[in-house]
Write a protein that holds these residues in place. Sequence first.
Motif, PDB file in Angstrom:
ATOM      1  N   ARG A 327      59.386  41.752  60.113  1.00  0.00           N
ATOM      2  CA  ARG A 327      58.035  42.126  60.537  1.00  0.00           C
ATOM      3  C   ARG A 327      57.586  43.402  59.802  1.00  0.00           C
ATOM      4  O   ARG A 327      56.437  43.511  59.357  1.00  0.00           O
ATOM      5  CB  ARG A 327      58.019  42.342  62.046  1.00  0.00           C
ATOM      6  CG  ARG A 327      56.674  42.726  62.629  1.00  0.00           C
ATOM      7  CD  ARG A 327      56.759  42.764  64.138  1.00  0.00           C
ATOM      8  NE  ARG A 327      55.513  43.166  64.726  1.00  0.00           N
ATOM      9  CZ  ARG A 327      55.135  44.411  64.959  1.00  0.00           C
ATOM     10  NH1 ARG A 327      55.969  45.399  64.610  1.00  0.00           N
ATOM     11  NH2 ARG A 327      53.974  44.691  65.501  1.00  0.00           N
ATOM     12  N   PHE A 330      56.614  42.616  56.255  1.00  0.00           N
ATOM     13  CA  PHE A 330      55.341  41.907  56.182  1.00  0.00           C
ATOM     14  C   PHE A 330      54.166  42.866  56.268  1.00  0.00           C
ATOM     15  O   PHE A 330      53.192  42.778  55.501  1.00  0.00           O
ATOM     16  CB  PHE A 330      55.265  40.865  57.298  1.00  0.00           C
ATOM     17  CG  PHE A 330      53.951  40.144  57.373  1.00  0.00           C
ATOM     18  CD1 PHE A 330      52.997  40.481  58.331  1.00  0.00           C
ATOM     19  CD2 PHE A 330      53.632  39.139  56.468  1.00  0.00           C
ATOM     20  CE1 PHE A 330      51.790  39.823  58.390  1.00  0.00           C
ATOM     21  CE2 PHE A 330      52.421  38.473  56.530  1.00  0.00           C
ATOM     22  CZ  PHE A 330      51.485  38.820  57.492  1.00  0.00           C
ATOM     23  N   ARG A 338      47.788  39.939  52.684  1.00  0.00           N
ATOM     24  CA  ARG A 338      48.311  39.327  53.909  1.00  0.00           C
ATOM     25  C   ARG A 338      47.319  38.320  54.470  1.00  0.00           C
ATOM     26  O   ARG A 338      47.693  37.247  54.936  1.00  0.00           O
ATOM     27  CB  ARG A 338      48.604  40.406  54.957  1.00  0.00           C
ATOM     28  CG  ARG A 338      49.742  41.332  54.600  1.00  0.00           C
ATOM     29  CD  ARG A 338      50.339  41.960  55.858  1.00  0.00           C
ATOM     30  NE  ARG A 338      49.340  42.503  56.754  1.00  0.00           N
ATOM     31  CZ  ARG A 338      48.965  43.787  56.773  1.00  0.00           C
ATOM     32  NH1 ARG A 338      49.512  44.635  55.919  1.00  0.00           N
ATOM     33  NH2 ARG A 338      48.076  44.217  57.636  1.00  0.00           N
ATOM     34  N   THR A 339      46.015  38.647  54.402  1.00  0.00           N
ATOM     35  CA  THR A 339      44.987  37.751  54.949  1.00  0.00           C
ATOM     36  C   THR A 339      44.927  36.451  54.163  1.00  0.00           C
ATOM     37  O   THR A 339      44.889  35.350  54.732  1.00  0.00           O
ATOM     38  CB  THR A 339      43.619  38.443  54.935  1.00  0.00           C
ATOM     39  OG1 THR A 339      43.698  39.659  55.674  1.00  0.00           O
ATOM     40  CG2 THR A 339      42.555  37.542  55.534  1.00  0.00           C
ATOM     41  N   ALA A 341      47.213  35.144  52.212  1.00  0.00           N
ATOM     42  CA  ALA A 341      48.450  34.378  52.405  1.00  0.00           C
ATOM     43  C   ALA A 341      48.492  33.726  53.788  1.00  0.00           C
ATOM     44  O   ALA A 341      48.912  32.580  53.950  1.00  0.00           O
ATOM     45  CB  ALA A 341      49.654  35.304  52.214  1.00  0.00           C
ATOM     46  N   GLY A 342      48.010  34.457  54.792  1.00  0.00           N
ATOM     47  CA  GLY A 342      48.025  33.911  56.146  1.00  0.00           C
ATOM     48  C   GLY A 342      47.105  32.715  56.303  1.00  0.00           C
ATOM     49  O   GLY A 342      47.473  31.700  56.907  1.00  0.00           O
ATOM     50  N   VAL A 343      45.861  32.807  55.737  1.00  0.00           N
ATOM     51  CA  VAL A 343      44.911  31.690  55.830  1.00  0.00           C
ATOM     52  C   VAL A 343      45.447  30.486  55.074  1.00  0.00           C
ATOM     53  O   VAL A 343      45.380  29.341  55.551  1.00  0.00           O
ATOM     54  CB  VAL A 343      43.533  32.123  55.297  1.00  0.00           C
ATOM     55  CG1 VAL A 343      42.608  30.912  55.190  1.00  0.00           C
ATOM     56  CG2 VAL A 343      42.918  33.181  56.205  1.00  0.00           C
ATOM     57  N   ALA A 345      48.550  29.761  54.379  1.00  0.00           N
ATOM     58  CA  ALA A 345      49.688  29.194  55.102  1.00  0.00           C
ATOM     59  C   ALA A 345      49.246  28.427  56.340  1.00  0.00           C
ATOM     60  O   ALA A 345      49.795  27.371  56.672  1.00  0.00           O
ATOM     61  CB  ALA A 345      50.657  30.315  55.494  1.00  0.00           C
ATOM     62  N   ALA A 346      48.203  28.953  57.040  1.00  0.00           N
ATOM     63  CA  ALA A 346      47.714  28.270  58.236  1.00  0.00           C
ATOM     64  C   ALA A 346      47.130  26.901  57.890  1.00  0.00           C
ATOM     65  O   ALA A 346      47.348  25.906  58.596  1.00  0.00           O
ATOM     66  CB  ALA A 346      46.677  29.141  58.945  1.00  0.00           C
TER      67      ALA A 346
END
Length: 623
Positions: A327, A330, A338-339, A341-343, A345-346
């Motif tokens: 954590r 990250f 991070r945003t 990559a997060g979108v 990945a989602a």
Amino acid sequence: MELSQGVLRGLVQAALDMSGELDQRILLTTSLDAARTALGADSGSFWVPSEKQATCQLATGHGAEALRGSTVPLTALDSVAPHSHTLAAPVLSGGRTVGYLRVVRDAHDDASPFAASDQALLALLADSTASALRTAARIKANDRSGDLTLVEELSREIGSSLDLDRVLQTVVNIAAKAVRFDLGALALYENGKCDIRAVAGAAAVDSNAEEMQDLAFRAAWAAGTGEMFYLSDREAPGSDTERIFLQFFDAELAKVEMQSGLYLPLRDEEGIVGILLLEAKTAEFASVRERELARILANQATVAIRNAKLYSQVPLAEALGAISAKRAEFFAIPLRRRTIAGVSAAIALALVTLVQWPLRVVADTPVFRPTSFATVRPLVSGTVDRVLVREGSEVIAGAPLAQLRDIEARAARLSAAATVRAAEREAGAAASRGDAAGQRLQDIRASSARAALTVRDEALQTLTLRAPVSGSVLTARPELLIDTKLRAGDAFVVLGRTDTLDLEFSVEQREIARVRVGDIVRIRVDALPQRTIEGRVTWIGTLPQPASPAGTPASASASGSTSDAPLVHFPVRALVPNADGAIKPGMGANARVLTAPASLAERLLRTPVRVMRLLWWRMWSWV
């Protein structure tokens, strides 16, 4: 012996009711009620012989309460009781007398003693009762498949979770399927005390309630004995252990109206982990078979509870530390990266995991079979005169299949009709002469003859064998049975129902866990390539059948399984509608079972995960 139409129908209905009943008490009650109705008796009873005496096991009608449990000499069963007429008949099974049917007619002004015809009627009913008792005993002796299914269900349910509370609730609820009780609970045992954690049929347990506290004290006492304890009857204890138990808890049991109980300590080599308590408001609520089944369930529950308790004690400090380090790494990445990559990945995760559709499991060697079979049997003995169907004929329920030779029956019917006409002529002649007494006598004679004529007509109808259900004739060349002498109950032909069919197929052991009862099966038949037929899974076999050639390891299969055992299949059946009769029994098909929906991720990973799990297990088995 000639019977009225109402009496005949009553006897036939009683025989049918008894033939489908497995509960001995209900069966005997049906027999006694039929005997009282047919013979005009005021009471009926069933007596069990023992050496030179007989004990009343069941009684109905006038004075039933006083008769139950009473004992009389065998020679007195058929004797005349004061102010009554008595009749008894033995119930024979396998050449042995298992009981006596006894009826009593109170002596009053319009009551008459029993006649020889009454004795014959009671003997006929006793034979029907003996046959029904034998059938019920045979079915109960062979009905063990339900026990195996129940044990497997418990193993599957408690093995699917390591949550202690869920395991406890599952055990006590499944116990309700094995034994009929009024209060069932499961308590954990520690340091001589019991904590009630699950109650059958209840989502939550109030351990502070007075009833639960009393139950916990009874559980602690029974757990302290270390062995299974059965209280058969609170009012008539049969052992020293039961009497000692009642000295402490009789008042508590009376307060909740409990009459008997079964207490099963959950014990292994490490000690007692809990106790399963089953209590009922009736005496002798659990048979020997039910107690043995409850013992098996208790043994399985002990293993599951021990595993769940051990799992709850596993430390998680290292796992939590690793999660915390990841954590921190990250959050060290810039927010924009991070945003994005997060979108991304989602979206990818949603496509891979959320989009689901039924996973198709291949059905191997599917074949259609008739749903059920019905054997046509004559109700009376006779010689086959005509056969009205052929092998493979489609018939509907009630259609005539054959005719027994009816020369004697028709002659008897004509004789009865002639008697009616003669009596009516004599009555008319007596009326013309003004002979009222003679006319009355002839009217009674005519009425009796008409009743006999009705019986003859019904006898003629029984000589026509009719189809009990719609289906196909499966017996080969039934026309060869002409001039064959059949006794009552002999098999004539067998019909197979074809309005719905069973599709029998097999599923590989790797896929059988996905198949559930109720799953849709999509089928294509070579004879009807334009139609897609749907059925539903109705049965899944518990015993495998070999499917791979001998010596062929499953590791050679396309799934990549690492097992060295030969690949096996499990039998499955599905019910398929066939209202138009287009599908014929014996046809082959191509079929797929639509199992629970699976995502793309599950479809891609299911084989590698299976292989890795097997490798992991093997690696630990070598250590």
